[in-house]
Scaffold this motif. Structure first.
Motif, mmCIF file in Angstrom:
data_model
loop_
_atom_site.group_PDB
_atom_site.id
_atom_site.type_symbol
_atom_site.label_atom_id
_atom_site.label_comp_id
_atom_site.label_asym_id
_atom_site.label_seq_id
_atom_site.Cartn_x
_atom_site.Cartn_y
_atom_site.Cartn_z
ATOM 1 N N VAL A 465 0.855 -1.199 0.000
ATOM 2 C CA VAL A 465 0.000 0.000 0.000
ATOM 3 C C VAL A 465 0.878 1.231 0.000
ATOM 4 O O VAL A 465 1.875 1.296 0.741
ATOM 5 C CB VAL A 465 -0.945 0.000 1.209
ATOM 6 C CG1 VAL A 465 -1.778 1.287 1.256
ATOM 7 C CG2 VAL A 465 -1.855 -1.215 1.189
ATOM 8 N N GLY A 466 0.545 2.230 -0.828
ATOM 9 C CA GLY A 466 1.299 3.464 -0.914
ATOM 10 C C GLY A 466 0.383 4.661 -1.138
ATOM 11 O O GLY A 466 -0.851 4.542 -1.081
ATOM 12 N N VAL A 467 0.964 5.825 -1.424
ATOM 13 C CA VAL A 467 0.231 7.082 -1.636
ATOM 14 C C VAL A 467 0.684 7.691 -2.951
ATOM 15 O O VAL A 467 1.893 7.730 -3.233
ATOM 16 C CB VAL A 467 0.456 8.058 -0.465
ATOM 17 C CG1 VAL A 467 -0.276 9.373 -0.714
ATOM 18 C CG2 VAL A 467 0.013 7.439 0.846
ATOM 19 N N VAL A 478 4.423 7.342 -7.109
ATOM 20 C CA VAL A 478 3.782 6.918 -5.861
ATOM 21 C C VAL A 478 4.879 6.637 -4.829
ATOM 22 O O VAL A 478 6.034 6.324 -5.166
ATOM 23 C CB VAL A 478 2.910 5.661 -6.069
ATOM 24 C CG1 VAL A 478 1.741 5.960 -6.997
ATOM 25 C CG2 VAL A 478 3.746 4.497 -6.577
ATOM 26 N N VAL A 480 5.846 4.138 -2.021
ATOM 27 C CA VAL A 480 5.565 2.785 -1.515
ATOM 28 C C VAL A 480 6.755 2.332 -0.681
ATOM 29 O O VAL A 480 7.905 2.374 -1.171
ATOM 30 C CB VAL A 480 5.296 1.794 -2.662
ATOM 31 C CG1 VAL A 480 5.056 0.399 -2.098
ATOM 32 C CG2 VAL A 480 4.097 2.249 -3.479
ATOM 33 N N THR A 497 -4.105 10.113 -3.125
ATOM 34 C CA THR A 497 -4.974 8.947 -3.001
ATOM 35 C C THR A 497 -4.137 7.730 -2.574
ATOM 36 O O THR A 497 -3.038 7.505 -3.073
ATOM 37 C CB THR A 497 -5.680 8.653 -4.323
ATOM 38 O OG1 THR A 497 -6.396 9.828 -4.734
ATOM 39 C CG2 THR A 497 -6.648 7.488 -4.185
ATOM 40 N N ARG A 498 -4.699 6.957 -1.640
ATOM 41 C CA ARG A 498 -4.038 5.708 -1.233
ATOM 42 C C ARG A 498 -4.253 4.667 -2.311
ATOM 43 O O ARG A 498 -5.382 4.459 -2.787
ATOM 44 C CB ARG A 498 -4.580 5.196 0.103
ATOM 45 C CG ARG A 498 -4.311 6.173 1.244
ATOM 46 C CD ARG A 498 -4.867 5.659 2.570
ATOM 47 N NE ARG A 498 -4.071 4.514 3.043
ATOM 48 C CZ ARG A 498 -4.595 3.364 3.412
ATOM 49 N NH1 ARG A 498 -5.901 3.178 3.340
ATOM 50 N NH2 ARG A 498 -3.807 2.385 3.850
ATOM 51 N N ARG A 500 -2.894 0.668 -4.083
ATOM 52 C CA ARG A 500 -2.347 -0.654 -3.819
ATOM 53 C C ARG A 500 -1.648 -1.159 -5.083
ATOM 54 O O ARG A 500 -2.174 -1.010 -6.185
ATOM 55 C CB ARG A 500 -3.442 -1.636 -3.421
ATOM 56 C CG ARG A 500 -2.910 -3.005 -2.985
ATOM 57 C CD ARG A 500 -4.055 -3.953 -2.752
ATOM 58 N NE ARG A 500 -4.964 -3.461 -1.758
ATOM 59 C CZ ARG A 500 -4.808 -3.611 -0.431
ATOM 60 N NH1 ARG A 500 -3.737 -4.244 0.018
ATOM 61 N NH2 ARG A 500 -5.717 -3.140 0.400
ATOM 62 N N PRO A 513 -6.543 2.504 -7.002
ATOM 63 C CA PRO A 513 -7.009 3.102 -5.741
ATOM 64 C C PRO A 513 -7.526 2.023 -4.783
ATOM 65 O O PRO A 513 -8.090 1.018 -5.211
ATOM 66 C CB PRO A 513 -8.143 4.027 -6.190
ATOM 67 C CG PRO A 513 -7.934 4.246 -7.638
ATOM 68 C CD PRO A 513 -7.300 3.014 -8.172
ATOM 69 N N ILE A 514 -7.298 2.235 -3.507
ATOM 70 C CA ILE A 514 -7.733 1.252 -2.519
ATOM 71 C C ILE A 514 -9.240 1.157 -2.475
ATOM 72 O O ILE A 514 -9.793 0.082 -2.242
ATOM 73 C CB ILE A 514 -7.147 1.598 -1.124
ATOM 74 C CG1 ILE A 514 -5.648 1.358 -1.122
ATOM 75 C CG2 ILE A 514 -7.813 0.771 -0.033
ATOM 76 C CD1 ILE A 514 -5.000 1.630 0.200
#
Length: 518
Positions: A465-467, A478, A480, A497-498, A500, A513-514
């Protein structure tokens, strides 16, 4: 003229004034009347017979006496002559004394030598080589006899024949002796007892039960069994007949598995004596004439014999130690465990090396023993059950089954009729239980590590999971696991946005997006 000749000869014989007169027999002429006993006749040529005893020292003594009465001027010439005579007399006395000592020192003969060889335990290739080397060593020392002490339940036929061949070919007589009290010479040991030049048993011992047995779990059929029995019986008859022992009873030990106590063997002429110690054997058979296997006879000289023991070398003792089924089983279990640790946890090196060496040593020990392959299959099945117990939830059923299979397999692993050549129950349990626990524990650790998700490399990034640091339209960046990666979004993803990670393509992360993931 005769006086001058006598004077010249007289100086060649040592004389001490006042010494006892010696009588000599000389093979050459002496002066007329020189020391001829009264009544002795001379030859016609004026010479004494060549074998006549002549007293020359008497004439020397008289001549020396006359010289002492001469004036001092005449004594000077005689003094050097007397000195030489005295020196020669001392040398002669010393030589005669030395020669008198020699017979005394050579009269004491050395004590007889007997080499002792101990055959204790099962008869196999290691012990056969040891006995043959001991007999060869005794022959090299020119020993008076070889004392082969027996305490054996039996053994392999090939090894037995190797020992008997060494006994028959030995220059020194071989005394086979079942000792100490309570010992036995069973099966192949009975053949060796009968093959000795002198066969002796200690009180409280027994021998016999020499019926051949096919080992290793192999069924050879009735015809082959009969052939083996007849061959062994003929071999026993040949040995007993050549040694002058009871052929019928010796053959009965082979065909009917008959066994005899020490007293029965003596009364039935299977052995030559019953003795409580080697010294008693030496005392009883000293000076007796025995017939060797080749038909010659020899006299035993054993009075006061000194015993020199031939010990097994350190390397041979180590190999014989490996032939113990309990030791071989323990080494095999430790070797399998070491290899298992190395395979499940590579990089330790030491468990793998030690395990490989232990397995090879165990295989060597089992090679010297009759193996039942049903026991081998049960042990392998037990190891498989231990592994499956770690991989599947069976609530210990596979573990208990593996323990039972290994215990039973180890108990029937050695297919031998000899007592004392099986794996003990205590040894089996002490090896099986720790091996089962360690194997199951290590397998569970390895299986858990295999199921655990990797946290490094591509596998570690997948699902992370990252931003989103920039807008992904669809390319961007991103964050991560604390690192900035080039990313491509599945659709337009705004910054912040978070996301994956779905997969990794080279150095580009495919993210989503998560909120869209389930």
């Amino acid at each position: 003229m005769l006086g001058r000749w006598h004077s010249t000869r007289s100086r060649r014989f040592p004389l001490k004034h006042g010494a006892n007169v010696a009588r000599l027999t000389l093979p050459y002429p002496v002066p007329w009347g020189a020391g001829v006993p009264p009544g002795q006749k001379h030859g016609q040529d004026g010479r004494a017979p060549s074998s006549a005893p002549v007293n020359l020292f008497a004439s020397h003594h008289a001549r020396l006496k006359r010289s002492l009465n001469k004036p001092s001027g005449a004594w000077g010439g005689q003094r050097s002559s007397v000195r030489r005579i005295a020196v020669r007399a001392l040398i002669c006395a010393f030589g005669l004394g030395f020669l008198g000592i020699l017979p005394c020192s050579g009269a004491t003969s050395p004590r007889p030598l007997v080499v002792e060889v101990d055959l204790d335990g099962a008869i196999q290739s290691i012990t056969a080589r040891y006995v043959a080397n001991g007999i060869h060593y005794a022959n090299e020392l020119h020993a008076n006899a070889v004392l082969l002490e027996l305490n054996t339940p039996g053994g392999l036929e090939d090894s037995m024949r190797q020992i008997i061949e060494a006994i028959v070919a030995s220059r020194a007589p071989v005394i086979t002796y079942v000792s100490p009290s309570g010992a036995r010479a069973a099966s192949a040991g009975f053949f060796i007892l009968m093959a000795g030049d002198v066969a002796v048993m200690a009180p409280g011992t027994n021998a016999g039960a020499a019926h051949p047995v096919v080992i290793g779990g192999i069924h050879v059929g009735k015809t082959m069994e009969k052939k083996i029995e007849n061959d062994a019986a003929a071999y026993m008859r040949a040995i007993a007949q050549k040694r002058g022992r009871n052929v019928q009873l010796a053959q009965a030990a082979v065909l009917q598995s008959a066994s005899y106590t020490y007293q029965e063997a003596l009364d039935d002429h299977l052995i030559d004596a019953v003795a409580s110690s080697p010294e008693q054997i030496f005392q009883e058979f000293n000076g007796k004439t025995i017939q060797r296997f080749n038909g010659t006879t020899t006299v035993l000289h054993l009075e006061g014999a000194r015993i020199q023991r031939y010990s097994m070398s350190g390397f041979s003792r180590f190999l014989s130690w490996l032939a113990d089924p309990n030791i071989a089983f323990i080494l095999g279990a430790l070797g399998v465990l070491g290899l298992y640790v190395e395979f499940t946890h590579p990089g330790f090196v030491l468990p793998g090396v030690a395990g490989a060496i232990a397995v090879v040593l165990a295989l060597f020990g089992f090679h010297l023993l009759p193996i039942n392959y049903a026991g081998v299959i049960l042990i392998l099945l037990a190891l498989a059950m231990f592994v499956m117990e770690a991989n599947f939830t069976t609530h210990g059923i596979l573990a208990l089954g593996g323990i039972a299979a290994m215990v039973v397999g180890s108990m029937i692993l050695i297919n031998s009729p000899w007592p004392g050549t099986h794996i003990h129950l205590s040894t089996s349990l002490s090896v099986t239980l720790p091996l089962a626990i360690i194997t199951i524990f290590l397998m569970r650790l390895a299986w858990a590590a295999k199921l655990q998700k990797s946290i490094t490399g591509v596998d570690g990034l997948t699902g992370a999971v990252g931003v989103a640091r920039t807008d992904l339209t669809p390319m961007g960046q991103v964050l991560v696991q604390g690192e900035l990666w080039r990313a491509r979004g599945l659709g337009n993803i705004p910054s912040g946005t978070r996301v994956r990670v779905r997969e990794v393509e080279g150095l580009t992360l495919i993210v989503e997006p998560i909120e869209n993931t389930r």
